[in-house]
Design an enzyme around this catalytic site. Structure first.
Site, PDB file in Angstrom:
ATOM      1  CD1 TRP A  91      79.294  69.246  60.271  1.00  0.00           C
ATOM      2  CD2 TRP A  91      80.352  69.686  62.182  1.00  0.00           C
ATOM      3  NE1 TRP A  91      79.047  70.560  60.578  1.00  0.00           N
ATOM      4  CE2 TRP A  91      79.686  70.863  61.752  1.00  0.00           C
ATOM      5  CE3 TRP A  91      81.087  69.747  63.360  1.00  0.00           C
ATOM      6  CZ2 TRP A  91      79.741  72.060  62.463  1.00  0.00           C
ATOM      7  CZ3 TRP A  91      81.143  70.938  64.070  1.00  0.00           C
ATOM      8  CH2 TRP A  91      80.471  72.068  63.616  1.00  0.00           C
ATOM      9  CE1 TYR A  92      85.831  59.848  60.178  1.00  0.00           C
ATOM     10  CE2 TYR A  92      87.394  61.376  59.177  1.00  0.00           C
ATOM     11  CZ  TYR A  92      87.107  60.139  59.718  1.00  0.00           C
ATOM     12  OH  TYR A  92      88.109  59.191  59.805  1.00  0.00           O
ATOM     13  CG  LEU A  93      88.213  65.840  59.027  1.00  0.00           C
ATOM     14  CD1 LEU A  93      88.758  66.872  58.051  1.00  0.00           C
ATOM     15  CD2 LEU A  93      89.218  64.715  59.223  1.00  0.00           C
TER      16      LEU A  93
END
Length: 259
Positions: free
Chosen positions: A166-168
């Site tokens: 989810w960061y990416l």
């Protein structure tokens, strides 16, 4: 006799801006008091801009205030502190401040898996919609001053690392947001992204094998410095007058080396 400082609101900003604040050019740097954000704030201040040092929560207020006081000691009236959690989709509350540059730098890096949908919402708010709320509130100033937006992305958007789903995805969303604004806000505002590779190691880094593996994957044989990130951001914001909608990879060649 020292000039009294104006009273600050709960967000750290003065309740009323004075004439010093309304003169010149200003840059807002999210996450502007630590690591890469600190270097960016220092570099833009050295270029003559006033700096709004953004930080997310009360725990980082002392660090941000110390930086602001150092800037103001060097050049009175040239720095302000703004506390606002990106998760709350903040609106910049002083629209009269002549903000010409916004650096979307604040980030949160942690592991996540596909099923962790609470992380998905948090990452999206921090990286995408929180920055979008700030930019929307500053659009009139950016347009009027023919300003610039620079976002700090990540080369892993194109070369994903495992366990950071989810960061990416959120960083990819920030990149797309800025590229879309390059079209929506043209020709008034230029919007670009710097996508760094590995930068200076955190102080608590302890994985020596991973450190060596990363270094061996970089043609230049070293990680990037925060000052190099700051100069790249500054160039895109202030000097690159015919560049907009671009992603500039600042990674020592890592993204083009097939090993």
């Amino acid at each position: 006799m020292a000039t009294p400082r104006p009273a600050a609101g709960t967000d750290g900003l003065p309740v009323v801006l004075d004439e010093r604040h309304l003169a010149g050019r200003w840059a807002l740097v999210t996450g502007g008091s630590v690591r890469g954000g600190l270097a960016i704030s220092r570099h833009l201040h050295a270029q003559g801009l006033g700096i709004v040092v953004h930080h997310g929560h009360a725990g980082s207020a002392a660090r941000a205030q110390q930086l602001v006081e150092a800037f103001n000691a060097e050049r009175p009236g040239s720095a302000l502190r703004w506390q606002a959690a990106l998760e709350d989709l903040p609106v910049f509350p002083r629209p009269e401040l002549p903000v010409q540059v916004v650096v979307c730098n604040a980030s949160r890096w942690h592991t996540s898996a596909l099923a962790e949908l609470d992380r998905a919402e948090s990452d999206f708010r921090i990286h995408v919609s929180g920055h979008a709320a700030i930019l929307a509130s500053l659009e009139p100033s950016l347009r009027r001053l023919r300003g610039a937006v620079v976002a700090v992305g990540d080369i892993q958007v194109q070369q994903p690392q495992r366990h950071h789903v989810w960061y990416l995805v959120a960083k990819a969303g920030l990149e797309t947001l800025v590229r879309a604004l390059a079209v929506e806000w043209a020709p008034d505002v230029r919007c670009n992204i710097v996508a760094p590779g590995a930068l200076e190691w955190p102080a608590d880094w302890s994985d020596e094998p991973l450190r060596q593996a990363i270094l061996e994957s970089i043609p230049q044989g070293r990680v990037g410095a925060f000052d190099e990130l700051a100069r790249t951001v500054g160039w895109l914001a202030l000097d690159a007058g015919y560049i907009t909608g671009q992603v500039l990879r600042m990674d020592g060649g890592r993204s083009v080396w097939l090993r």
